[in-house]
Scaffold this motif. Structure first.
Motif, PDB file in Angstrom:
ATOM      1  N   GLY A   1       0.810  -1.212   0.000  1.00  0.00           N
ATOM      2  CA  GLY A   1       0.000   0.000   0.000  1.00  0.00           C
ATOM      3  C   GLY A   1       0.841   1.258   0.000  1.00  0.00           C
ATOM      4  O   GLY A   1       2.072   1.225   0.032  1.00  0.00           O
ATOM      5  N   MET A   2       0.157   2.393  -0.028  1.00  0.00           N
ATOM      6  CA  MET A   2       0.826   3.694  -0.075  1.00  0.00           C
ATOM      7  C   MET A   2       1.671   3.937   1.168  1.00  0.00           C
ATOM      8  O   MET A   2       2.715   4.580   1.102  1.00  0.00           O
ATOM      9  CB  MET A   2      -0.222   4.801  -0.201  1.00  0.00           C
ATOM     10  CG  MET A   2       0.364   6.158  -0.460  1.00  0.00           C
ATOM     11  SD  MET A   2      -0.793   7.540  -0.495  1.00  0.00           S
ATOM     12  CE  MET A   2      -2.156   6.929  -1.410  1.00  0.00           C
ATOM     13  N   ASP A   3       1.250   3.391   2.295  1.00  0.00           N
ATOM     14  CA  ASP A   3       1.965   3.593   3.551  1.00  0.00           C
ATOM     15  C   ASP A   3       3.110   2.607   3.767  1.00  0.00           C
ATOM     16  O   ASP A   3       3.790   2.649   4.776  1.00  0.00           O
ATOM     17  CB  ASP A   3       0.992   3.516   4.724  1.00  0.00           C
ATOM     18  CG  ASP A   3       0.213   2.210   4.746  1.00  0.00           C
ATOM     19  OD1 ASP A   3       0.336   1.423   3.786  1.00  0.00           O
ATOM     20  OD2 ASP A   3      -0.529   1.986   5.716  1.00  0.00           O
ATOM     21  N   GLY A   4       3.327   1.692   2.813  1.00  0.00           N
ATOM     22  CA  GLY A   4       4.397   0.711   2.929  1.00  0.00           C
ATOM     23  C   GLY A   4       3.976  -0.605   3.550  1.00  0.00           C
ATOM     24  O   GLY A   4       4.788  -1.512   3.705  1.00  0.00           O
ATOM     25  N   LYS A   5       2.723  -0.713   3.911  1.00  0.00           N
ATOM     26  CA  LYS A   5       2.203  -1.939   4.527  1.00  0.00           C
ATOM     27  C   LYS A   5       1.926  -2.983   3.446  1.00  0.00           C
ATOM     28  O   LYS A   5       1.319  -2.685   2.423  1.00  0.00           O
ATOM     29  CB  LYS A   5       0.914  -1.621   5.277  1.00  0.00           C
ATOM     30  CG  LYS A   5       0.307  -2.779   5.987  1.00  0.00           C
ATOM     31  CD  LYS A   5      -0.960  -2.345   6.707  1.00  0.00           C
ATOM     32  CE  LYS A   5      -1.643  -3.544   7.309  1.00  0.00           C
ATOM     33  NZ  LYS A   5      -2.926  -3.167   7.913  1.00  0.00           N
TER      34      LYS A   5
END
Length: 113
Positions: free
Chosen positions: A85-89
């Motif tokens: 995802g965008m947050d690195g998750k």
């Protein structure tokens, strides 16, 4: 006096990880459906030494919404495909690309008004 042939020079070619034709077909099929829905607008592909990345953007100048990664070193462990995802998750990881991409296909399912 005999002349010896020159020593052949082989430049060190670094191998790159990339998506093959089948993998790109699966990814671009999903990408086309998401573009048709108006969710995604642009993409970028990076082929690096350790992994390959297909990045999906809502607009060209933004950070990617999702990254679809192929890491062959994780083939025997967690699976070489992942969606980040965008947050690195890491949203999903596995051995089958189509199964991993199902986490993104849920965005296509919407109620009809």
């Amino acid at each position: 006096m005999s002349a010896e042939p020159p020593i052949p020079f082989h430049p060190h070619i670094t191998e790159q990880v990339s998506f093959d034709r089948r993998e790109l077909g699966v990814i671009l099929s999903l990408y086309g459906r998401m573009v048709a829905c108006g969710e995604w607008r642009d993409y970028g592909i990076s082929a690096l030494r350790e992994f390959a990345v297909f990045s999906v953007f809502r607009r060209t100048a933004e950070t990617p919404l999702y990254r679809i990664e192929k890491r062959p070193k994780l083939r025997n462990r967690q699976g070489m495909y992942s969606v980040v995802g965008m947050d690195g998750k890491v949203l999903r990881r596995g051995h089958d690309l189509a199964m991993v991409l199902r986490v993104l296909e849920r965005k296509l399912i919407r109620p009809i008004d």
